[in-house]
Design an enzyme around this catalytic site. Sequence first.
Site, mmCIF file in Angstrom:
data_model
loop_
_atom_site.group_PDB
_atom_site.id
_atom_site.type_symbol
_atom_site.label_atom_id
_atom_site.label_comp_id
_atom_site.label_asym_id
_atom_site.label_seq_id
_atom_site.Cartn_x
_atom_site.Cartn_y
_atom_site.Cartn_z
ATOM 1 N N CYS A 48 69.813 37.625 41.909
ATOM 2 C CA CYS A 48 71.237 37.165 41.735
ATOM 3 C C CYS A 48 70.858 35.934 40.650
ATOM 4 C CB CYS A 48 71.532 36.532 43.091
ATOM 5 S SG CYS A 48 72.941 35.041 42.972
ATOM 6 N N HIS A 49 72.153 35.361 39.953
ATOM 7 C CA HIS A 49 71.800 34.572 38.895
ATOM 8 C C HIS A 49 71.285 33.281 39.520
ATOM 9 C CE1 HIS A 49 73.034 33.973 34.754
ATOM 10 N NE2 HIS A 49 72.075 32.934 34.950
ATOM 11 N N THR A 50 71.480 32.823 40.573
ATOM 12 C CA THR A 50 70.969 31.615 41.318
ATOM 13 C C THR A 50 69.317 31.712 41.229
ATOM 14 O OG1 THR A 50 72.829 31.658 42.755
ATOM 15 C CG2 THR A 50 71.038 30.125 43.333
ATOM 16 N N HIS A 70 66.643 35.999 47.317
ATOM 17 C CA HIS A 70 67.292 35.682 48.310
ATOM 18 C C HIS A 70 68.505 36.677 48.510
ATOM 19 C CE1 HIS A 70 69.624 34.148 44.885
ATOM 20 N NE2 HIS A 70 70.828 34.175 45.742
ATOM 21 N N GLU A 71 68.528 37.757 47.885
ATOM 22 C CA GLU A 71 69.441 38.835 48.060
ATOM 23 C C GLU A 71 68.648 40.061 48.459
ATOM 24 O OE1 GLU A 71 73.283 39.116 45.676
ATOM 25 O OE2 GLU A 71 72.203 40.718 44.969
ATOM 26 N N CYS A 100 73.130 27.869 62.706
ATOM 27 C CA CYS A 100 72.435 27.414 64.034
ATOM 28 C C CYS A 100 73.140 27.700 65.369
ATOM 29 C CB CYS A 100 72.026 25.876 63.886
ATOM 30 S SG CYS A 100 73.124 24.697 64.441
ATOM 31 N N CYS A 103 75.896 23.177 65.859
ATOM 32 C CA CYS A 103 76.212 21.929 65.165
ATOM 33 C C CYS A 103 77.868 22.030 65.119
ATOM 34 C CB CYS A 103 75.588 21.726 63.720
ATOM 35 S SG CYS A 103 76.118 22.863 62.670
ATOM 36 N N CYS A 106 78.861 24.626 62.575
ATOM 37 C CA CYS A 106 79.060 25.976 63.177
ATOM 38 C C CYS A 106 80.128 26.209 64.524
ATOM 39 C CB CYS A 106 77.519 26.280 64.005
ATOM 40 S SG CYS A 106 76.368 26.515 62.634
ATOM 41 N N CYS A 114 76.411 24.780 57.923
ATOM 42 C CA CYS A 114 75.358 24.337 59.193
ATOM 43 C C CYS A 114 74.752 23.218 58.824
ATOM 44 C CB CYS A 114 74.563 25.560 59.184
ATOM 45 S SG CYS A 114 73.495 25.011 60.616
ATOM 46 N N ARG A 118 71.892 24.385 56.264
ATOM 47 C CA ARG A 118 72.699 24.630 55.085
ATOM 48 C C ARG A 118 71.749 24.811 53.759
ATOM 49 N NH1 ARG A 118 76.555 19.593 53.987
ATOM 50 N NH2 ARG A 118 77.071 20.180 56.292
ATOM 51 N N CYS A 178 73.886 38.406 49.530
ATOM 52 C CA CYS A 178 74.524 37.017 48.706
ATOM 53 C C CYS A 178 75.815 37.273 48.069
ATOM 54 C CB CYS A 178 73.245 36.531 47.852
ATOM 55 S SG CYS A 178 73.919 35.002 46.862
ATOM 56 N N ARG A 373 74.422 44.685 39.348
ATOM 57 C CA ARG A 373 73.129 44.337 40.147
ATOM 58 C C ARG A 373 72.038 45.289 40.028
ATOM 59 N NH1 ARG A 373 74.232 39.435 40.626
ATOM 60 N NH2 ARG A 373 74.308 38.572 42.729
HETATM 61 P P1 NAD Z 1 75.923 36.929 36.123
HETATM 62 O O1 NAD Z 1 74.875 36.375 35.138
HETATM 63 O O2 NAD Z 1 75.999 38.445 36.545
HETATM 64 O O3 NAD Z 1 77.352 36.522 35.806
HETATM 65 C C1 NAD Z 1 77.727 35.608 35.347
HETATM 66 C C2 NAD Z 1 78.885 35.905 34.011
HETATM 67 O O4 NAD Z 1 79.557 34.658 33.881
HETATM 68 C C3 NAD Z 1 78.216 36.526 32.859
HETATM 69 O O5 NAD Z 1 79.098 37.755 32.614
HETATM 70 C C4 NAD Z 1 78.634 35.477 31.869
HETATM 71 O O6 NAD Z 1 78.722 35.991 30.393
HETATM 72 C C5 NAD Z 1 79.735 34.547 32.386
HETATM 73 N N1 NAD Z 1 79.727 33.377 31.734
HETATM 74 C C6 NAD Z 1 79.196 32.419 31.569
HETATM 75 N N2 NAD Z 1 79.663 31.199 31.148
HETATM 76 C C7 NAD Z 1 81.022 31.563 30.766
HETATM 77 C C8 NAD Z 1 81.889 30.576 30.352
HETATM 78 N N3 NAD Z 1 81.660 29.560 29.847
HETATM 79 N N4 NAD Z 1 83.235 31.139 30.203
HETATM 80 C C9 NAD Z 1 83.449 32.664 30.772
HETATM 81 N N5 NAD Z 1 82.228 33.330 31.230
HETATM 82 C C10 NAD Z 1 81.158 32.912 31.370
HETATM 83 O O7 NAD Z 1 75.697 35.988 37.463
HETATM 84 P P2 NAD Z 1 76.341 36.371 39.103
HETATM 85 O O8 NAD Z 1 75.015 36.784 39.728
HETATM 86 O O9 NAD Z 1 77.317 37.140 39.176
HETATM 87 O O10 NAD Z 1 76.426 34.767 39.708
HETATM 88 C C11 NAD Z 1 77.603 34.064 39.217
HETATM 89 C C12 NAD Z 1 77.684 32.733 39.443
HETATM 90 O O11 NAD Z 1 77.721 32.576 41.175
HETATM 91 C C13 NAD Z 1 76.124 32.015 39.329
HETATM 92 O O12 NAD Z 1 76.299 30.552 38.746
HETATM 93 C C14 NAD Z 1 75.351 31.921 40.581
HETATM 94 O O13 NAD Z 1 74.567 30.940 40.673
HETATM 95 C C15 NAD Z 1 76.622 31.545 41.301
HETATM 96 N N6 NAD Z 1 76.232 32.009 42.971
HETATM 97 C C16 NAD Z 1 76.734 31.034 43.924
HETATM 98 C C17 NAD Z 1 76.910 31.216 45.049
HETATM 99 C C18 NAD Z 1 77.751 30.341 46.218
HETATM 100 O O14 NAD Z 1 77.413 30.594 47.305
HETATM 101 N N7 NAD Z 1 78.430 29.462 45.623
HETATM 102 C C19 NAD Z 1 76.449 32.323 45.549
HETATM 103 C C20 NAD Z 1 75.643 33.576 44.874
HETATM 104 C C21 NAD Z 1 75.810 33.267 43.322
HETATM 105 ZN ZN ZN Z 2 74.876 24.957 62.470
#
Ligand code: NAD
Ligand code: ZN
Length: 380
Positions: A48-50, A70-71, A100, A103, A106, A114, A118, A178, A373
């Site tokens: 994942c991008h994270t 994490h995925e 959990c 809390c 939850c 959580c 968290r 994820c 993916r």
């Molecule tokens: P990814 O890299 O596959 O997709 C991101 C897309 O955003 C790409 O296609 C990229 O070209 C585009 N992009 C980047 N900057 C941009 C802009 N300024 N304007 C328009 N498009 C733009 O990533 P992903 O795995 O799909 O993850 C996406 C985001 O979600 C990441 O920031 C990731 O960390 C986040 N995320 C958050 C959670 C959460 O729980 N909040 C969970 C998982 C992932």
């Molecule tokens: Zn909790």
Amino acid sequence: MSNTAGLVIPCKAAVSWEAGKPLVIQQVEVAPPQAMEVRVKIKYTSLCHTDLYFWEAKGQTPIFPRIFGHEAAGIVESVGKGVSDLQVGDHVLPVFTGECGDCAHCRSEESNMCDLLRINTDRGVMLSDGKSRFSINGNPINHFLGTSTFSEYTVVHSGCLAKVDPLAPLDKICILSCGISTGLGATLNVAKPKKGSSVAIFGLGAVGLAAAEGARIAGASRIIGIDLNRNRFEEAKKFGVTEFVNPKEHDIPVQQVIAEMTNGGVDRSVECTGNINAMVSAFECVHDGWGVAVLVGVPNKDAVFMTKPINLLNERTLRGTFFGNYKPRTDLPSVVNMYMNKKLELDKFITHRLSFSEINKAFEYMVKGEGLRCIISMED
Ligand code: NAD
Ligand code: ZN
């Protein structure tokens, strides 16, 4: 009882020693699970991008050596003291944020944040004793998000494991642990578009396209996809995205382009890029009076969100969510069932498959913005 219960397991893991440098597949020792922990044999993991942000460590705290990931999906190998709701052989999805069960969060119907479990991106150890369960020659290796799935075996707090239908194929549902649940839930649980409404999705990676899938399921009539990478647009058509905007092709801000396309703004927007400018645009492109914007992307740790307060006074709502507001243990089994009942398609998110030894290629695909993916099989 498995025959490895209580023993240290030597196994292969992909260790990240330095920011942005290829991971090294090597032998690590995985200690047995302590109280309330579970050791899981990972079968499949994806990227994942994270993971990428914290591996690159640009705008994030650098913590190395570390085992990312994490995925994923796996099978319980052994459980620590006090774990009563999981058994050896259960099929589980590890989740970066836990439940959990006790809390205030939850117990609240509204929150999945959580208190105990968290998301904490800067912790590299287990909660119970502040130690790592991974080591190489006695030297500890940091965990990531409490999951560290780039390892054949990992130790996870039992509150961060969702038990799922054993008939569900692990090589597909791993992406529900994820990205896909996050995007889907951001739309269905947080943005909540009405039937016939317009929805803008910023970022057409797997998370954004899962958000688009949510908009389609909710009956949105216009789904506008925004991305800087033109190659994403063709793929996004399969996810019901009806119109495309590349901010690079306009000399006015993208929020203005969207306002012009939609007679004043979209009803809902979901930001899935992690880019602070896209977050501001995603907020400012929703219609005044009723528009709701939801932030999902993980920003740089020093990023600051700036907008004129009048944009809020004009009755626009700004929200944000981790894991699509799903409670991991309570809600994830039903998301898996959505896939099993064919309400949710997963195959179209899976664009690459690799063996564990080729894991660095999955990083290359993501850096280049190729595909959605990539499923990494731990078996070969
Ligand atoms: P990814 O890299 O596959 O997709 C991101 C897309 O955003 C790409 O296609 C990229 O070209 C585009 N992009 C980047 N900057 C941009 C802009 N300024 N304007 C328009 N498009 C733009 O990533 P992903 O795995 O799909 O993850 C996406 C985001 O979600 C990441 O920031 C990731 O960390 C986040 N995320 C958050 C959670 C959460 O729980 N909040 C969970 C998982 C992932
Ligand atoms: Zn909790």
